[in-house]
Design an enzyme around this catalytic site. Structure first.
Site, short mmCIF file in Angstrom:
data_model
loop_
_atom_site.label_atom_id
_atom_site.label_comp_id
_atom_site.label_asym_id
_atom_site.label_seq_id
_atom_site.Cartn_x
_atom_site.Cartn_y
_atom_site.Cartn_z
N CYS A 99 0.84 -1.20 0.00
CA CYS A 99 0.00 0.00 0.00
C CYS A 99 0.88 1.26 0.00
O CYS A 99 1.78 1.39 0.81
CB CYS A 99 -0.89 -0.02 1.25
SG CYS A 99 -1.77 1.50 1.55
N CYS A 103 -3.90 7.36 -1.66
CA CYS A 103 -5.18 7.44 -2.40
C CYS A 103 -6.30 8.06 -1.57
O CYS A 103 -7.19 8.71 -2.12
CB CYS A 103 -5.60 6.05 -2.85
SG CYS A 103 -4.23 5.05 -3.40
N THR A 188 -4.62 4.92 7.26
CA THR A 188 -3.54 4.57 6.34
C THR A 188 -2.64 5.78 6.08
O THR A 188 -3.13 6.82 5.66
CB THR A 188 -4.15 4.06 5.02
OG1 THR A 188 -5.02 2.98 5.32
CG2 THR A 188 -3.10 3.61 4.04
N GLU A 256 -0.71 1.87 9.21
CA GLU A 256 -2.02 2.22 9.75
C GLU A 256 -1.85 2.65 11.20
O GLU A 256 -0.97 2.14 11.90
CB GLU A 256 -3.00 1.04 9.73
CG GLU A 256 -3.54 0.71 8.36
CD GLU A 256 -2.58 -0.11 7.53
OE1 GLU A 256 -1.77 -0.85 8.13
OE2 GLU A 256 -2.60 -0.01 6.29
N HIS A 291 -13.18 5.50 -3.14
CA HIS A 291 -12.08 4.71 -2.57
C HIS A 291 -12.19 3.24 -2.99
O HIS A 291 -11.17 2.56 -3.16
CB HIS A 291 -12.07 4.86 -1.04
CG HIS A 291 -10.74 4.51 -0.45
ND1 HIS A 291 -9.54 4.87 -1.03
CD2 HIS A 291 -10.41 3.80 0.65
CE1 HIS A 291 -8.55 4.41 -0.32
NE2 HIS A 291 -9.04 3.74 0.71
N TYR A 295 -9.09 0.63 -5.40
CA TYR A 295 -8.40 -0.64 -5.11
C TYR A 295 -7.81 -1.29 -6.35
O TYR A 295 -7.41 -2.46 -6.33
CB TYR A 295 -9.31 -1.56 -4.29
CG TYR A 295 -9.17 -1.22 -2.82
CD1 TYR A 295 -9.59 0.02 -2.35
CD2 TYR A 295 -8.54 -2.07 -1.92
CE1 TYR A 295 -9.41 0.39 -1.03
CE2 TYR A 295 -8.37 -1.71 -0.60
CZ TYR A 295 -8.80 -0.49 -0.16
OH TYR A 295 -8.61 -0.12 1.15
N CYS A 297 -5.08 -0.57 -6.97
CA CYS A 297 -3.73 -0.80 -6.42
C CYS A 297 -3.45 -2.29 -6.27
O CYS A 297 -2.33 -2.74 -6.48
CB CYS A 297 -3.58 -0.10 -5.08
SG CYS A 297 -4.67 -0.73 -3.78
N GLU A 445 -6.34 -5.74 4.20
CA GLU A 445 -6.82 -4.44 3.74
C GLU A 445 -7.75 -4.59 2.53
O GLU A 445 -8.70 -3.84 2.36
CB GLU A 445 -5.64 -3.53 3.40
CG GLU A 445 -6.05 -2.08 3.24
CD GLU A 445 -4.86 -1.16 3.10
OE1 GLU A 445 -3.90 -1.55 2.41
OE2 GLU A 445 -4.90 -0.06 3.66
FE1 SF4 Z 1 -3.36 1.75 -0.05
FE2 SF4 Z 1 -4.65 0.73 -2.15
FE3 SF4 Z 1 -5.98 2.15 -0.28
FE4 SF4 Z 1 -4.28 3.31 -2.02
S1 SF4 Z 1 -6.25 2.29 -2.50
S2 SF4 Z 1 -4.41 3.73 0.17
S3 SF4 Z 1 -2.66 1.77 -2.14
S4 SF4 Z 1 -4.94 0.15 -0.02
FE FE Z 2 -7.59 2.02 2.77
#
Ligand code: SF4
Ligand code: FE
Length: 481
Positions: A99, A103, A188, A256, A291, A295, A297, A445
């Protein structure tokens, strides 16, 4: 825009943060090896923006000033830009395998921008222009902002008015601002942030106005305390990490923590909702929608997992086995299924009355629901292909000890490029991704970040227009009402 070096320095020149970890006050969090790994991940969001190869992906033209800014500070201006955002997140997941924390700020910018516009329309307030002024500064200074939503809630069967400590609330009003008290959970990247953007956690009711608060405070504001979250294997980062075969798996990490607001003063110009309880639910849903689409990510981390599976199969001499090839195809299918829903929710996005673009909410919730499932299956297949050596092989120091080095290098050697050292390094990466610190980001997560699976199912049920589908069936079946 800041360079990665300037970002690291900017964390040091903040007023001291009050951070507790393992029972002690951390003197300089930026120097702590556990925190430093998470700073390395977030610094990549600056580093790649400097790199001409990634500049298009990582930057955008500000809708407020026309200047080139980091995409993490940007108000999305089209479905194409929503898609580019996902591409940026996949790229960063590929680069750090965990992570990268930035974001939540971008997602809160876009949702607060939209909701403040709507509140002003209803109430004649001036939150939207306050927020634009704030955002211009955030863009200009290239801030990392922790978009901060989840309250402790305590007994979830009680409304906020019956469990006030479970929710961030206004406890005092001054002529020029408000004082807030409460806590936010699972934050986060909070310690790596310049600012904290507080948002309400659920839809509030008329008698819960003091909980309908959205505002921004500097990360070092007086009254803020951070309590750092533990991750599995985190103290391995504090062991000696010298030598070619480091035992720590990866230099990148997530972060976190709990943020406690013990009577924090917020000047009026940084307050973007104060008592407009009927908009708190809209803000929660909008932020969650943005959000959930973020993801993407995890597809980047999935790419790393798939690459690791293919490589370890080669090192183990089983790359040609049909069942191994099939498992890798399955991993790709799962990862690209997540990506498909990410892309779809961007291109089905639409323009909001405030002027930015919002993802398709149903498809964003489907995206996140996929994310709660598929990374676990990808991780299971990766462990299957990796083999049990991942958890039984000796530690890194055995490579340094002349008494054991020869044995290790002989008996751990695999096929082709799979020397003992290469297999050791790769298996440590796989361990980190599937059961170490990076598994916090890749698995748990994925399950609970941006709302646990049930939260998406509620939204999917609400947005699916089931009545229309019933009508379709009724019409074809020629059933008259
Ligand atoms: Fe972390 Fe993914 Fe959330 Fe971005 S979207 S803060 S990389 S878990
Ligand atoms: Fe998150």
């Amino acid at each position: 825009m800041m360079t990665a070096k300037e970002y690291r320095e900017s964390l040091k020149v903040r007023n001291p943060l009050r951070v507790f970890m393992n029972g002690t006050l951390v003197e300089d969090p930026t120097e702590h090896p556990i925190v430093a790994a998470s700073i390395n991940s977030i610094a990549l969001t600056y580093e790649l923006a400097e790199d001409p190869k990634y500049r298009d992906t990582m930057t955008a033209k500000s809708a407020l000033t026309g200047k080139t800014i980091n995409r993490f500070c940007h108000l999305h201006q089209s479905p194409e830009e929503l898609y580019r955002k996902c591409g940026m997140q996949r790229l960063l997941g590929q680069k750090c395998g965990t992570c990268f924390q930035r974001c939540v700020g971008m997602d809160s910018f876009n949702s607060v921008f939209l909701i403040t516009y709507e509140i002003d329309k209803s109430y004649g307030t001036d939150y939207h222009s306050r927020f634009i002024n704030y955002l211009k500064i955030a863009e200009e200074r290239d801030w990392v902002v922790d978009g901060c939503m989840t309250d402790p809630k305590q007994d979830r069967s009680l409304r906020p008015s019956k469990a006030p400590d479970g929710y961030v609330r206004v406890v005092e009003r001054k002529s020029d601002g408000v004082v807030i008290r409460g806590a936010k959970m699972h934050q986060t990247g909070a310690i790596n942030s310049h600012e904290i953007l507080v948002m309400p956690t659920v839809a509030m009711k008329q008698d819960e106005k003091e909980f309908a608060i959205c505002c921004a405070v500097p990360a070092y504001a007086p009254g803020i305390t951070y309590i750092y979250g533990r991750q599995s294997c985190d103290t391995r980062l504090m062991e000696d990490s010298s030598g070619e075969c480091q035992d720590i798996g990866s230099a990148y990490g997530g972060q976190e923590c709990i943020i406690v607001f013990d009577d924090v003063y917020v000047p009026s110009e940084r307050v973007f909702m104060d008592g407009e309880y009927d908009f708190s639910g809209r803000l929660v849903e909008t932020f969650a929608g943005y959000h959930r689409s973020s993801y993407a990510c995890k597809t980047g981390v999935g790419d790393v997992a798939i690459g690791a599976a293919a490589l370890i199969a080669e090192y183990n001499g089983v790359a040609g086995a049909s069942h191994v090839r099939d498992k890798i195809v399955e991993m790709i299918h799962l990862n690209e299924t997540i990506w498909s829903s990410c892309v779809a929710c961007c291109y089905k996005g639409s323009r909001t009355p405030a002027g930015n673009y919002l993802i398709d909410m149903l498809l964003a919730n489907v995206t996140k629901q996929n994310v709660t499932r598929f990374p676990y299956e990808i991780a299971r297949l990766l462990q299957d292909i990796a083999g049990g050596l991942m958890v039984t092989m000796p530690g890194a120091k055995e490579f340094d000890n002349p008494e054991t080095r020869g044995y290790i290098e002989l008996y751990l050697a695999g096929a082709g490029q799979g020397t003992a050292r290469n297999r050791f390094k790769l298996l440590r990466l796989i361990e980190n991704l599937t059961m170490g610190r990076a598994a916090v980001g890749y698995l748990t997560e994925s399950m609970h970040g941006a709302g646990s699976p049930q939260a998406q199912r509620i939204m999917i049920a609400r947005l699916a227009e089931l009545d229309k589908k019933k009508e379709m069936a009724r019409r074809i079946a020629r059933i008259e009402d």
